[in-house]
Design a protein around this motif. Structure first.
Motif: not given
Length: 224
Positions: A160-185
């Motif tokens: 899920t984290k990998a897919q979400l990170t990839a989606a953020l990069a597709r949708h908004a490459p300008g700010f995606a690198q500044h957003v961290e994703v954490g997943i728990d349950d």
């Protein structure tokens, strides 16, 4: 990252008032606006619940507004719809299957013209579809969406984290690198900094599309 330029509250109040007047689906004359530290509070009254939602969306569009506080009342005129009639109309909407919600997945309760939705679905878009369906009913004063999301079996947090990170990069490459994703349950936590409230909302909306997500905690802040 370039820092956002903060606007004085009195300038934001003027901008929000102008945006409400600019929005054709809102009667801005009946809505009051105050702004404190970037937080816009809307008060007064409107004729329908959808108009109330439009007013809140209009305020959130204004550059510099960090969040909105809803103190708007819905006044339906002289005739007040009975709660039982509103509940019956709501269930008819779901029985017609015109809403992207599985049959019998949602239970409806109405008290004082406020609709409460309960049940469980697989995706956030289904929960939002249920909310929009009843929000459009004449006579509704509010919607409490208590529908929960079911976890998706067989979907790992890493996937899920990998897919979400990839989606953020597709949708908004300008700010995606500044957003961290954490997943728990099944709960996604977003952290980091972006420039605008629109970017913050975009990150959250993207997170809801990820498989297996049952909740999103958006801790992304505005740079400045």
């Amino acid at each position: 990252m370039t820092q956002i330029q903060h606007r004085p509250d009195h300038h934001l109040k003027t901008a929000v008032t102008d945006e409400l007047a600019w929005t054709p689906s809102v009667n801005a004359e009946e809505i009051g606006v105050t702004v404190t530290n970037g937080v816009a509070t809307l008060s007064g009254h409107v004729g329908t619940y959808p108009e109330k939602e439009e007013a809140l969306r209009a305020a959130s569009r204004v550059h510099g507004v960090t969040s909105t506080v809803d103190k708007i009342l819905v006044r339906h005129g002289h005739e007040v719809a009975a709660d039982a009639d509103l509940a019956r109309e709501a269930m008819i909407v779901f029985d017609r299957r015109t809403v992207l919600v599985p049959k019998d997945a949602v239970q409806v309760d109405v008290r004082d013209q406020v609709v409460t939705l309960r049940g469980s679905v697989d995706w956030h878009y289904q929960r939002e579809a249920a909310r929009r369906a009843v929000a459009a009913l004449p006579g509704i004063s509010g919607v409490r969406n208590l529908i929960t999301l079911r976890p998706s079996p067989g979907v790992s947090a890493a996937e899920t984290k990998a897919q979400l990170t990839a989606a953020l990069a597709r949708h908004a490459p300008g700010f995606a690198q500044h957003v961290e994703v954490g997943i728990d349950d099944g709960q996604v936590t977003l952290t980091g900094e972006v420039l605008t409230p629109a970017e913050r909302r975009s990150a959250e909306q993207t997170a809801w599309f990820a498989p297996g997500v049952t909740a999103v905690d958006n801790q992304v802040t505005l740079s400045g």
